[in-house]
Design a protein around this motif. Structure first.
Motif, PDB file in Angstrom:
ATOM      1  N   MET A 209     -23.725   5.195   9.395  1.00 37.08           N
ATOM      2  CA  MET A 209     -22.368   5.517   9.260  1.00 37.08           C
ATOM      3  C   MET A 209     -21.886   4.452   8.210  1.00 37.08           C
ATOM      4  SD  MET A 209     -19.271   7.398  11.030  1.00 37.08           S
ATOM      5  CE  MET A 209     -18.594   5.757  11.699  1.00 37.08           C
ATOM      6  N   LEU A 210     -21.093   4.940   7.356  1.00 40.40           N
ATOM      7  CA  LEU A 210     -20.487   4.003   6.262  1.00 40.40           C
ATOM      8  C   LEU A 210     -19.499   3.143   7.218  1.00 40.40           C
ATOM      9  CD1 LEU A 210     -19.803   5.679   2.976  1.00 40.40           C
ATOM     10  CD2 LEU A 210     -21.332   3.847   3.438  1.00 40.40           C
ATOM     11  N   ASP A 211     -19.165   1.913   6.973  1.00 40.87           N
ATOM     12  CA  ASP A 211     -18.214   1.114   7.449  1.00 40.87           C
ATOM     13  C   ASP A 211     -16.962   1.721   7.341  1.00 40.87           C
ATOM     14  OD1 ASP A 211     -18.639  -0.990   9.216  1.00 40.87           O
ATOM     15  OD2 ASP A 211     -18.084  -2.421   8.100  1.00 40.87           O
ATOM     16  N   VAL A 212     -16.465   1.981   6.387  1.00 38.40           N
ATOM     17  CA  VAL A 212     -15.302   2.427   5.731  1.00 38.40           C
ATOM     18  C   VAL A 212     -14.857   3.588   6.420  1.00 38.40           C
ATOM     19  CG1 VAL A 212     -14.958   1.321   3.525  1.00 38.40           C
ATOM     20  CG2 VAL A 212     -15.947   3.566   3.775  1.00 38.40           C
TER      21      VAL A 212
ATOM     22  N   ALA B 152       2.762   6.998   6.754  1.00 43.30           N
ATOM     23  CA  ALA B 152       2.212   5.676   6.969  1.00 43.30           C
ATOM     24  C   ALA B 152       0.820   5.806   7.058  1.00 43.30           C
ATOM     25  CB  ALA B 152       2.926   4.659   7.871  1.00 43.30           C
ATOM     26  N   ASN B 153       0.461   6.557   7.934  1.00 44.57           N
ATOM     27  CA  ASN B 153      -1.106   6.635   8.248  1.00 44.57           C
ATOM     28  C   ASN B 153      -1.692   7.137   6.996  1.00 44.57           C
ATOM     29  OD1 ASN B 153      -1.859   5.871  10.952  1.00 44.57           O
ATOM     30  ND2 ASN B 153      -0.151   7.159  11.616  1.00 44.57           N
ATOM     31  N   VAL B 154      -1.199   8.331   6.307  1.00 48.99           N
ATOM     32  CA  VAL B 154      -1.961   8.853   5.055  1.00 48.99           C
ATOM     33  C   VAL B 154      -1.936   7.547   3.949  1.00 48.99           C
ATOM     34  CG1 VAL B 154      -1.462  10.230   3.268  1.00 48.99           C
ATOM     35  CG2 VAL B 154      -1.132  11.141   5.543  1.00 48.99           C
ATOM     36  N   THR B 155      -0.999   6.715   3.985  1.00 49.59           N
ATOM     37  CA  THR B 155      -1.025   5.405   3.045  1.00 49.59           C
ATOM     38  C   THR B 155      -2.021   4.758   3.550  1.00 49.59           C
ATOM     39  OG1 THR B 155       1.533   5.862   2.950  1.00 49.59           O
ATOM     40  CG2 THR B 155       0.403   3.919   2.057  1.00 49.59           C
ATOM     41  N   ALA B 156      -2.138   4.342   4.649  1.00 53.65           N
ATOM     42  CA  ALA B 156      -3.481   3.602   4.933  1.00 53.65           C
ATOM     43  C   ALA B 156      -4.697   4.100   4.654  1.00 53.65           C
ATOM     44  CB  ALA B 156      -3.242   3.413   6.476  1.00 53.65           C
ATOM     45  N   LEU B 157      -4.838   5.500   4.769  1.00 50.66           N
ATOM     46  CA  LEU B 157      -5.939   6.279   4.508  1.00 50.66           C
ATOM     47  C   LEU B 157      -6.234   6.246   2.993  1.00 50.66           C
ATOM     48  CD1 LEU B 157      -6.735   9.249   6.442  1.00 50.66           C
ATOM     49  CD2 LEU B 157      -7.522   9.180   4.260  1.00 50.66           C
ATOM     50  N   ASN B 158      -5.282   6.302   2.136  1.00 48.91           N
ATOM     51  CA  ASN B 158      -5.283   6.406   0.672  1.00 48.91           C
ATOM     52  C   ASN B 158      -5.781   4.912   0.292  1.00 48.91           C
ATOM     53  OD1 ASN B 158      -4.803   9.079   0.157  1.00 48.91           O
ATOM     54  ND2 ASN B 158      -2.747   8.979   0.023  1.00 48.91           N
ATOM     55  N   ALA B 159      -5.091   3.895   0.937  1.00 52.89           N
ATOM     56  CA  ALA B 159      -5.553   2.425   0.654  1.00 52.89           C
ATOM     57  C   ALA B 159      -7.008   2.168   0.761  1.00 52.89           C
ATOM     58  CB  ALA B 159      -4.695   1.523   1.479  1.00 52.89           C
ATOM     59  N   THR B 160      -7.692   2.791   2.011  1.00 49.40           N
ATOM     60  CA  THR B 160      -9.176   2.754   2.230  1.00 49.40           C
ATOM     61  C   THR B 160      -9.779   3.450   1.048  1.00 49.40           C
ATOM     62  OG1 THR B 160      -8.393   2.920   4.514  1.00 49.40           O
ATOM     63  CG2 THR B 160     -10.685   3.078   3.959  1.00 49.40           C
TER      64      THR B 160
ATOM     65  N   SER C  21      -8.818   3.603  -1.903  1.00 47.47           N
ATOM     66  CA  SER C  21      -8.635   2.799  -3.025  1.00 47.47           C
ATOM     67  C   SER C  21      -9.684   1.513  -3.145  1.00 47.47           C
ATOM     68  CB  SER C  21      -7.397   2.586  -3.656  1.00 47.47           C
ATOM     69  OG  SER C  21      -6.295   2.429  -2.590  1.00 47.47           O
ATOM     70  N   PHE C  22      -9.685   0.982  -1.774  1.00 46.52           N
ATOM     71  CA  PHE C  22     -10.676   0.035  -1.807  1.00 46.52           C
ATOM     72  C   PHE C  22     -12.111   0.382  -2.039  1.00 46.52           C
ATOM     73  CE2 PHE C  22      -9.245  -3.429   1.347  1.00 46.52           C
ATOM     74  CZ  PHE C  22      -7.763  -3.378   1.003  1.00 46.52           C
ATOM     75  N   VAL C  23     -12.490   1.596  -1.440  1.00 44.98           N
ATOM     76  CA  VAL C  23     -14.090   2.163  -1.811  1.00 44.98           C
ATOM     77  C   VAL C  23     -13.968   2.329  -3.268  1.00 44.98           C
ATOM     78  CG1 VAL C  23     -15.429   3.963  -1.569  1.00 44.98           C
ATOM     79  CG2 VAL C  23     -13.999   3.015   0.497  1.00 44.98           C
ATOM     80  N   ASN C  24     -13.087   3.063  -3.972  1.00 45.44           N
ATOM     81  CA  ASN C  24     -13.184   3.062  -5.472  1.00 45.44           C
ATOM     82  C   ASN C  24     -13.155   1.785  -6.028  1.00 45.44           C
ATOM     83  OD1 ASN C  24     -13.124   5.712  -5.073  1.00 45.44           O
ATOM     84  ND2 ASN C  24     -10.793   6.105  -5.386  1.00 45.44           N
ATOM     85  N   ALA C  25     -12.332   0.835  -5.808  1.00 40.07           N
ATOM     86  CA  ALA C  25     -12.415  -0.416  -6.307  1.00 40.07           C
ATOM     87  C   ALA C  25     -13.840  -1.141  -6.135  1.00 40.07           C
ATOM     88  CB  ALA C  25     -11.336  -1.412  -5.648  1.00 40.07           C
ATOM     89  N   ALA C  26     -14.513  -1.133  -4.826  1.00 37.39           N
ATOM     90  CA  ALA C  26     -15.748  -1.461  -4.805  1.00 37.39           C
ATOM     91  C   ALA C  26     -16.743  -0.811  -5.638  1.00 37.39           C
ATOM     92  CB  ALA C  26     -16.028  -1.239  -3.262  1.00 37.39           C
ATOM     93  N   LEU C  27     -16.439   0.594  -5.890  1.00 38.60           N
ATOM     94  CA  LEU C  27     -17.686   1.164  -6.603  1.00 38.60           C
ATOM     95  C   LEU C  27     -17.541   0.797  -8.253  1.00 38.60           C
ATOM     96  CD1 LEU C  27     -17.604   4.889  -5.188  1.00 38.60           C
ATOM     97  CD2 LEU C  27     -19.359   3.054  -5.285  1.00 38.60           C
ATOM     98  N   GLN C  28     -16.411  -0.032  -8.525  1.00 41.14           N
ATOM     99  CA  GLN C  28     -16.174  -0.233  -9.866  1.00 41.14           C
ATOM    100  C   GLN C  28     -16.900  -1.861 -10.290  1.00 41.14           C
ATOM    101  OE1 GLN C  28     -14.378   1.320 -12.365  1.00 41.14           O
ATOM    102  NE2 GLN C  28     -14.683   2.802 -10.775  1.00 41.14           N
ATOM    103  N   ILE C  29     -17.259  -2.223  -9.181  1.00 36.59           N
ATOM    104  CA  ILE C  29     -18.241  -3.548  -9.360  1.00 36.59           C
ATOM    105  C   ILE C  29     -19.235  -3.341 -10.163  1.00 36.59           C
ATOM    106  CG2 ILE C  29     -19.618  -5.407  -7.899  1.00 36.59           C
ATOM    107  CD1 ILE C  29     -17.683  -4.988  -5.548  1.00 36.59           C
ATOM    108  N   GLY C  30     -19.466  -4.348 -10.905  1.00 33.21           N
ATOM    109  CA  GLY C  30     -20.627  -4.328 -12.035  1.00 33.21           C
ATOM    110  C   GLY C  30     -20.226  -3.172 -13.167  1.00 33.21           C
ATOM    111  N   LYS C  31     -19.166  -2.413 -13.247  1.00 33.29           N
ATOM    112  CA  LYS C  31     -19.150  -1.664 -14.339  1.00 33.29           C
ATOM    113  C   LYS C  31     -18.336  -2.350 -15.526  1.00 33.29           C
ATOM    114  CE  LYS C  31     -18.871   3.017 -12.468  1.00 33.29           C
ATOM    115  NZ  LYS C  31     -18.070   4.170 -12.155  1.00 33.29           N
ATOM    116  N   GLY C  32     -18.771  -1.888 -16.655  1.00 29.00           N
ATOM    117  CA  GLY C  32     -18.004  -2.560 -17.742  1.00 29.00           C
ATOM    118  C   GLY C  32     -18.157  -4.019 -17.904  1.00 29.00           C
ATOM    119  N   GLY C  33     -19.302  -4.617 -17.212  1.00 28.22           N
ATOM    120  CA  GLY C  33     -19.586  -5.885 -17.624  1.00 28.22           C
ATOM    121  C   GLY C  33     -20.059  -6.240 -18.783  1.00 28.22           C
TER     122      GLY C  33
END
Lengths: 150, 108
Positions: A1-4, A128-136, A138-150
């Motif tokens: 299972m994914l950590d996130v 607030a919990n929904v906000t925390a969830l959405n933050a999670t 965006s963390f994942v989405n940001a991580a998936l941007q790694i290496g893109k547009g390099g």
């Protein structure tokens, strides 16, 4: 299972807990003038008690290890729904079927104003919990941007 | 998941052609080379996990429609988990395909 997913599950437990709290508040408001209940007498105000959840096996194994501590986190749960022990209100209403010989009726120890404040509190906590969830998310989405547009 | 992403780094490093050529292998061929965890297996495992998440999301939606699941957020979170793992798997796949194309473009 994914950590996130664990992070998502923690937020989900918060959402579930607030949902349960909403049920309790709704019940308090609905029964604000209920004079009969199963345990006899008027309705007694209910409150929720929250408890932290963690996987104690992981938690105890490496208490000083930050990773072990975050791995052990499971969020929150409803520990109990407790009855409010404050006394009932007496109101004078001789026409009420449940009035005593002197014309007084025992009413629930629910203060609707107080319930409204709790309701807003529950609503904001849910958000607030929904906000925390959405933050999670965006963390994942940001991580998936790694290496893109390099 | 973090561990399973390591082989991507390996593709670009020591022996690119050999690593990439394994992508095209069938699972039977892959079993013969027991030197390292095969990329094929890792990708397959990741795909299975993603698939399981998709099923879980579908099940949650069904349960909710049938009235057995009381919380809307549980349905949406399962759907979100499925979408998340799918995006991650796709990203890994894209990286592999990119690497493969890069190698194929090489002038020999």
């Amino acid at each position: 299972m994914l950590d996130v997913f664990r992070t998502l599950n923690i937020s989900a437990s918060g959402l579930t807990a607030q949902r349960a709290r909403l049920d309790v508040i709704a019940s308090n408001i609905a029964n604000a003038e209920t004079t009969r209940s199963d345990e006899g007498g008027p309705y007694r105000r209910k409150t929720v008690v929250f408890r932290e959840v963690y996987e104690s096996a992981i938690h105890d194994a490496g208490y000083r290890n930050v990773r072990a501590q975050t791995d052990a986190m499971r969020g929150v749960e409803i520990a109990a729904i407790e009855a409010d022990k404050r006394p009932f209100r007496w109101i004078y209403d001789p026409s009420h079927p449940d009035a005593n010989e002197e014309g007084y009726v025992q009413m629930p120890n629910v203060n609707v104003l107080r319930e409204m404040v709790d309701l807003i509190n529950a609503q904001r906590s849910y958000e607030a919990n929904v906000t925390a969830l959405n933050a999670t998310k965006s963390f994942v989405n940001a991580a998936l941007q790694i290496g893109k547009g390099g | 998941m973090a561990q399973s992403m390591d082989p991507i780094g390996k593709i670009g490093s020591a022996n690119p052609i050999q690593r990439v050529s394994r992508v095209g292998q069938t699972p039977r061929q892959a079993e013969k080379s027991e030197i390292e965890p095969d990329f094929m297996k890792i990708l397959q495992q990741a795909l299975e996990e993603t698939n399981a998440d998709q099923y879980e999301a579908e099940r949650a939606a069904d349960e909710f429609a049938a009235g057995r699941l009381s919380n809307i957020h549980d349905v949406l979170i399962s759907a979100e988990k499925a979408a998340m793992s799918l995006r991650l798997t796709l990203e890994v796949r894209n990286k592999i395909v990119d690497a493969y194309r890069e190698i194929m473009r090489m002038q020999l």
